[in-house]
Design a protein around this motif. Structure first.
Motif: not given
Length: 196
Positions: A116, A119, A156, A160, A164
């Motif tokens: 993560y 990103k 999921q 994401d 997030f």
């Protein structure tokens, strides 16, 4: 943030001293109710400056599973005892050790699994200046995250693409406006289950 570091070390030390009977009882219950696996769940997480560290929690899932990196309320890999520990955040008590040894803080972004942090782009990478925390502004906003994810068709993807990025935004705001007294306020709100 020297005051923050001093507070973290002293508070985690005294927290472990005061809570050791509860930690022991939980450990015994896990051993009795969830045999065949370790009491403590250990996992590599991304810490300050992107450095990996080992995070400790009480195990709340069956010993061997190959599930998603996000947890959804009601999924079969979470045991009945584990569900109760997670509901009251008791599974996170061993993270006091992470705070004591300096891997984590009481307040900060929740530590993500590797991948993560990759990103994060541009100004968002400043989030890695912070030590990950047991609680934080994003944790307060998404205190019912598992229930929220359970309502999604693709948990999921939702985590994401929606959760997030919003958590990153919240944590950058926390970094930009950090104060010791704001940390104390976040801790108090976490203990009493209130939203900011």
């Amino acid at each position: 943030m020297i005051l923050k570091s001093i507070f973290d070390r002293f508070s985690s030390f005294f927290g472990l001293l005061l809570l050791w009977p509860i930690l022991l009882i939980i450990a015994i219950l896990i051993r009795l109710k969830m045999p065949g696996g370790p009491v403590i769940f250990k996992q590599k997480r991304v810490g300050q400056h992107g450095k990996l560290f080992t995070m400790y929690k009480f195990r709340s899932m069956i010993a061997s599973h190959s599930g998603s990196s996000v947890s959804v309320k009601g999924e079969s890999r979470i045991t009945p005892l584990g569900a109760k520990l997670r509901k009251y955040k008791l599974d996170e008590l061993p993270e006091l050790w992470n705070v004591l040894i300096g891997d984590m803080s009481f307040v900060g972004p929740r530590p993500d699994i590797p991948g993560y942090a990759d990103k994060l782009e541009g100004d968002d990478r400043r989030m890695l200046l912070l030590k990950p925390g047991i609680t934080g502004l994003a944790s307060l906003k998404y205190r019912n995250e598992e229930e929220l994810l359970a309502e999604q068709e693709y948990p999921q993807w939702y985590n994401d693409k929606i959760l997030f990025p919003d958590k990153v935004k919240i944590n950058i705001e926390y970094l930009n406006h950090w104060s010791f007294w704001n940390d104390i306020k976040i801790i108090i709100y976490t203990i009493f289950g209130k939203d900011l």
